[in-house]
Design a protein around this motif. Sequence first.
Motif, PDB file in Angstrom:
ATOM      1  N   LYS A 119     141.248  69.827  64.016  1.00  0.00           N
ATOM      2  CA  LYS A 119     142.330  68.685  64.532  1.00  0.00           C
ATOM      3  C   LYS A 119     141.837  67.761  63.293  1.00  0.00           C
ATOM      4  O   LYS A 119     143.403  66.353  63.051  1.00  0.00           O
ATOM      5  CB  LYS A 119     142.863  68.653  65.539  1.00  0.00           C
ATOM      6  CG  LYS A 119     142.510  70.308  66.935  1.00  0.00           C
ATOM      7  CD  LYS A 119     143.722  69.462  67.825  1.00  0.00           C
ATOM      8  CE  LYS A 119     144.114  70.733  69.049  1.00  0.00           C
ATOM      9  NZ  LYS A 119     143.319  72.054  68.064  1.00  0.00           N
ATOM     10  N   LYS A 120     140.938  67.342  63.573  1.00  0.00           N
ATOM     11  CA  LYS A 120     140.459  65.940  62.025  1.00  0.00           C
ATOM     12  C   LYS A 120     140.999  66.507  60.895  1.00  0.00           C
ATOM     13  O   LYS A 120     141.640  65.349  60.441  1.00  0.00           O
ATOM     14  CB  LYS A 120     139.067  65.994  61.997  1.00  0.00           C
ATOM     15  CG  LYS A 120     138.324  65.983  63.606  1.00  0.00           C
ATOM     16  CD  LYS A 120     136.344  66.015  62.697  1.00  0.00           C
ATOM     17  CE  LYS A 120     136.237  64.995  64.225  1.00  0.00           C
ATOM     18  NZ  LYS A 120     134.316  65.238  63.477  1.00  0.00           N
ATOM     19  N   LEU A 121     141.335  67.307  60.530  1.00  0.00           N
ATOM     20  CA  LEU A 121     142.218  67.755  59.471  1.00  0.00           C
ATOM     21  C   LEU A 121     143.482  67.685  59.522  1.00  0.00           C
ATOM     22  O   LEU A 121     144.064  67.001  58.342  1.00  0.00           O
ATOM     23  CB  LEU A 121     142.056  69.281  58.460  1.00  0.00           C
ATOM     24  CG  LEU A 121     142.568  69.417  57.535  1.00  0.00           C
ATOM     25  CD1 LEU A 121     142.005  68.930  56.566  1.00  0.00           C
ATOM     26  CD2 LEU A 121     142.485  70.919  57.531  1.00  0.00           C
ATOM     27  N   TRP A 122     144.258  68.042  60.442  1.00  0.00           N
ATOM     28  CA  TRP A 122     145.303  67.870  60.764  1.00  0.00           C
ATOM     29  C   TRP A 122     145.535  65.854  60.710  1.00  0.00           C
ATOM     30  O   TRP A 122     146.726  65.698  60.685  1.00  0.00           O
ATOM     31  CB  TRP A 122     146.014  68.427  62.188  1.00  0.00           C
ATOM     32  CG  TRP A 122     147.379  67.772  62.542  1.00  0.00           C
ATOM     33  CD1 TRP A 122     148.336  68.548  62.177  1.00  0.00           C
ATOM     34  CD2 TRP A 122     147.431  67.047  63.479  1.00  0.00           C
ATOM     35  NE1 TRP A 122     149.254  67.423  62.773  1.00  0.00           N
ATOM     36  CE2 TRP A 122     149.256  66.642  63.379  1.00  0.00           C
ATOM     37  CE3 TRP A 122     146.749  65.415  63.480  1.00  0.00           C
ATOM     38  CZ2 TRP A 122     149.304  65.750  63.778  1.00  0.00           C
ATOM     39  CZ3 TRP A 122     147.224  64.865  64.221  1.00  0.00           C
ATOM     40  CH2 TRP A 122     149.540  64.607  64.618  1.00  0.00           C
ATOM     41  N   ALA A 123     145.077  65.482  61.755  1.00  0.00           N
ATOM     42  CA  ALA A 123     144.950  64.227  61.277  1.00  0.00           C
ATOM     43  C   ALA A 123     144.713  63.508  60.162  1.00  0.00           C
ATOM     44  O   ALA A 123     145.606  62.690  60.023  1.00  0.00           O
ATOM     45  CB  ALA A 123     143.829  63.656  62.510  1.00  0.00           C
ATOM     46  N   ILE A 124     144.049  63.324  59.254  1.00  0.00           N
ATOM     47  CA  ILE A 124     144.118  63.150  57.503  1.00  0.00           C
ATOM     48  C   ILE A 124     144.958  63.610  56.634  1.00  0.00           C
ATOM     49  O   ILE A 124     145.715  62.410  56.668  1.00  0.00           O
ATOM     50  CB  ILE A 124     143.150  63.658  57.200  1.00  0.00           C
ATOM     51  CG1 ILE A 124     141.273  63.222  57.654  1.00  0.00           C
ATOM     52  CG2 ILE A 124     142.781  63.669  55.586  1.00  0.00           C
ATOM     53  CD1 ILE A 124     140.164  64.052  57.272  1.00  0.00           C
TER      54      ILE A 124
END
Length: 144
Positions: A119-124
Amino acid sequence: MILIEVNMWAVLVAALAHVGIGFVWYSPYVFGKIWIRLMGFNVDTSEGRAAWEERQKNMGKTFTLTAMGALIMSYVLAYFMEMFFVDTIADAVRIGFIAWLGFIATTSFVTVLFSGKSKKLWAIDNCYPLFSMLVMSVIFVLWQ
């Protein structure tokens, strides 16, 4: 049917802004290092470095397709803004946010749910088009 005219110079400038924001966004000084790690490229190992270098070989094609995508996104956003008679910065930001939320954030989040990506990758990856669409929207209003 109403004929909607879009300022192609504004579309080009907004597309260039989108690409420029992406270069900065994914640079090592902003989110590049964490993005590489979250994507699973461990450049500290010889295998990870080789995988990353192999990916780098196709960057010309990748950047060309990125620019084409930026032009399409810029044109469609400009079209929406003309269609809805957006003429203030506040309305431009609202349209940019709604377009991002409805078309980018939702569909990409479903992809994350099914792919198991971070989800961090999604946010970036999704805050970049959010920021970019807000900037592009403002460009269109200021260009009027």
